[in-house]
Motif scaffolding. Structure first.
Motif, PDB file in Angstrom:
ATOM      1  N   ILE A 292     -21.599 -40.796  20.076  1.00 38.87           N
ATOM      2  CA  ILE A 292     -20.902 -40.077  19.011  1.00 38.87           C
ATOM      3  C   ILE A 292     -20.615 -38.623  19.377  1.00 38.87           C
ATOM      4  O   ILE A 292     -19.567 -38.082  19.022  1.00 38.87           O
ATOM      5  CB  ILE A 292     -21.691 -40.160  17.682  1.00 38.87           C
ATOM      6  CG1 ILE A 292     -20.802 -39.729  16.517  1.00 38.87           C
ATOM      7  CG2 ILE A 292     -22.992 -39.353  17.738  1.00 38.87           C
ATOM      8  CD1 ILE A 292     -21.356 -40.080  15.168  1.00 38.87           C
TER       9      ILE A 292
ATOM     10  N   GLU B  38     -29.112 -39.516  13.657  1.00 42.19           N
ATOM     11  CA  GLU B  38     -28.893 -39.243  12.242  1.00 42.19           C
ATOM     12  C   GLU B  38     -27.656 -39.927  11.665  1.00 42.19           C
ATOM     13  O   GLU B  38     -27.488 -39.970  10.441  1.00 42.19           O
ATOM     14  CB  GLU B  38     -28.735 -37.738  12.035  1.00 42.19           C
ATOM     15  CG  GLU B  38     -27.458 -37.195  12.701  1.00 42.19           C
ATOM     16  CD  GLU B  38     -27.312 -35.691  12.565  1.00 42.19           C
ATOM     17  OE1 GLU B  38     -27.306 -35.194  11.425  1.00 42.19           O
ATOM     18  OE2 GLU B  38     -27.223 -35.024  13.617  1.00 42.19           O
ATOM     19  N   ALA B  39     -26.790 -40.441  12.518  1.00 45.45           N
ATOM     20  CA  ALA B  39     -25.487 -40.932  12.062  1.00 45.45           C
ATOM     21  C   ALA B  39     -25.576 -42.325  11.451  1.00 45.45           C
ATOM     22  O   ALA B  39     -26.196 -43.224  12.011  1.00 45.45           O
ATOM     23  CB  ALA B  39     -24.494 -40.939  13.215  1.00 45.45           C
TER      24      ALA B  39
ATOM     25  N   LEU C  13     -22.596 -34.362  14.593  1.00 41.70           N
ATOM     26  CA  LEU C  13     -23.564 -35.442  14.414  1.00 41.70           C
ATOM     27  C   LEU C  13     -24.266 -35.771  15.727  1.00 41.70           C
ATOM     28  O   LEU C  13     -23.664 -35.754  16.791  1.00 41.70           O
ATOM     29  CB  LEU C  13     -22.870 -36.710  13.904  1.00 41.70           C
ATOM     30  CG  LEU C  13     -22.300 -36.669  12.490  1.00 41.70           C
ATOM     31  CD1 LEU C  13     -21.490 -37.937  12.213  1.00 41.70           C
ATOM     32  CD2 LEU C  13     -23.405 -36.505  11.461  1.00 41.70           C
TER      33      LEU C  13
ATOM     34  N   ARG D 203     -14.688 -37.444  11.821  1.00 45.56           N
ATOM     35  CA  ARG D 203     -15.792 -38.405  11.775  1.00 45.56           C
ATOM     36  C   ARG D 203     -15.305 -39.852  11.687  1.00 45.56           C
ATOM     37  O   ARG D 203     -16.084 -40.749  11.391  1.00 45.56           O
ATOM     38  CB  ARG D 203     -16.718 -38.096  10.598  1.00 45.56           C
ATOM     39  CG  ARG D 203     -17.533 -36.828  10.797  1.00 45.56           C
ATOM     40  CD  ARG D 203     -18.570 -36.674   9.723  1.00 45.56           C
ATOM     41  NE  ARG D 203     -19.467 -35.559   9.989  1.00 45.56           N
ATOM     42  CZ  ARG D 203     -20.525 -35.279   9.228  1.00 45.56           C
ATOM     43  NH1 ARG D 203     -20.805 -36.036   8.185  1.00 45.56           N
ATOM     44  NH2 ARG D 203     -21.301 -34.256   9.518  1.00 45.56           N
TER      45      ARG D 203
ATOM     46  N   HIS E 294     -18.346 -41.736   9.448  1.00 43.25           N
ATOM     47  CA  HIS E 294     -19.754 -41.458   9.723  1.00 43.25           C
ATOM     48  C   HIS E 294     -20.296 -40.294   8.897  1.00 43.25           C
ATOM     49  O   HIS E 294     -19.602 -39.303   8.661  1.00 43.25           O
ATOM     50  CB  HIS E 294     -19.945 -41.176  11.222  1.00 43.25           C
ATOM     51  CG  HIS E 294     -19.604 -42.347  12.078  1.00 43.25           C
ATOM     52  ND1 HIS E 294     -18.314 -42.629  12.468  1.00 43.25           N
ATOM     53  CD2 HIS E 294     -20.380 -43.332  12.588  1.00 43.25           C
ATOM     54  CE1 HIS E 294     -18.311 -43.738  13.191  1.00 43.25           C
ATOM     55  NE2 HIS E 294     -19.545 -44.176  13.281  1.00 43.25           N
TER      56      HIS E 294
ATOM     57  N   SER F 129     -24.210 -38.068   8.042  1.00 47.40           N
ATOM     58  CA  SER F 129     -25.521 -37.721   8.578  1.00 47.40           C
ATOM     59  C   SER F 129     -26.605 -38.027   7.544  1.00 47.40           C
ATOM     60  O   SER F 129     -26.422 -37.773   6.342  1.00 47.40           O
ATOM     61  CB  SER F 129     -25.578 -36.229   8.928  1.00 47.40           C
ATOM     62  OG  SER F 129     -26.912 -35.836   9.187  1.00 47.40           O
TER      63      SER F 129
ATOM     64  N   SER G  45     -17.706 -33.802  15.053  1.00 47.87           N
ATOM     65  CA  SER G  45     -18.357 -34.450  13.905  1.00 47.87           C
ATOM     66  C   SER G  45     -19.625 -33.741  13.455  1.00 47.87           C
ATOM     67  O   SER G  45     -20.091 -33.952  12.336  1.00 47.87           O
ATOM     68  CB  SER G  45     -18.701 -35.902  14.257  1.00 47.87           C
ATOM     69  OG  SER G  45     -19.706 -35.959  15.260  1.00 47.87           O
TER      70      SER G  45
END
Length: 206
Positions: free
Chosen positions: A93, A106-107, A102, A163, A187, A189, A100
């Motif tokens: 990611i 955590e995504a 991210l 995202r 996506h 978090s 993003s």
């Protein structure tokens, strides 16, 4: 107890001793994903019934495109809840979605068309709508996080396409000749979401 999701060595994939597979899976088995989500949905249904002391029913989602659960007080639907289950981490990611903000640990992802549908549904019905993810990963263990669709909409409006990710379809996305697998995800978090106890508190206030 609140789980600390601040980035720390245990979340550093480069040094993790139980690192998730960084290669893209060749098969996203749609039926397997559905089975995991159904298990999480059943657990949340029973849990909410016990904690909230309200009636919780499965909605006819497959027919009407509704979220999984309806929470009812008396004869009135006071909230809808969609339940997702995820274990795979989006290991690329940071490279594929560099804006993003991210990290893989955590995504969590949601079908973009589902997100847009739930936003529209809430705007039409004005019934509070929540999404809850069950997440199972080596660095996290197992936990539940969620938030209201209105908060997810704010995040979507802030990040827009930064995202959004489309993956290639595979044969395992098809069931009886129909494409069922999710290929366009949005996506979020876990740091932007609430622990399950906080989601419960929000529902108790309705």
């Amino acid at each position: 107890m609140k789980f600390d999701l601040t980035f720390q060595p245990r979340f550093n994939c480069a040094i993790c001793s139980t690192r998730c597979d960084g290669r893209s899976k060749s098969a996203f088995i749609f039926t397997d994903d559905v089975a995991l989500s159904v298990q999480a949905e059943d657990w949340i249904l029973q849990h909410f019934q016990e904690v909230l002391g309200l009636s919780v029913y499965k909605a006819a989602g497959e027919i009407h495109g509704l979220p999984d659960l309806e929470i009812i007080r008396g004869q009135k639907i006071i909230a809808r809840v969609e339940v997702k289950a995820q274990s795979r981490a989006f290991m690329s990611i940071e490279r594929l979605l560099p804006k993003s903000n991210l990290h893989p640990y955590e995504a969590v992802a949601l079908n973009l068309s589902d997100l847009k549908r739930y936003i529209t549904l809430y705007q039409r019905e004005d019934i509070p709508l929540f999404l809850v993810w069950r997440v199972q990963r080596p660095c996290l263990g197992e936990g539940y996080w969620g938030h209201s669709v209105t908060r997810l909409q704010e995040i979507y409006q802030h990040y827009q396409g930064d995202r959004r990710y489309r993956r290639r379809s595979t044969l395992s996305d098809y069931v009886d000749g129909q494409h069922c697998g999710v290929t366009v995800n949005y996506h979020f978090s876990l740091r932007e979401l609430l622990p399950l106890s906080a989601v419960e508190h929000c529902l108790q206030q309705l």
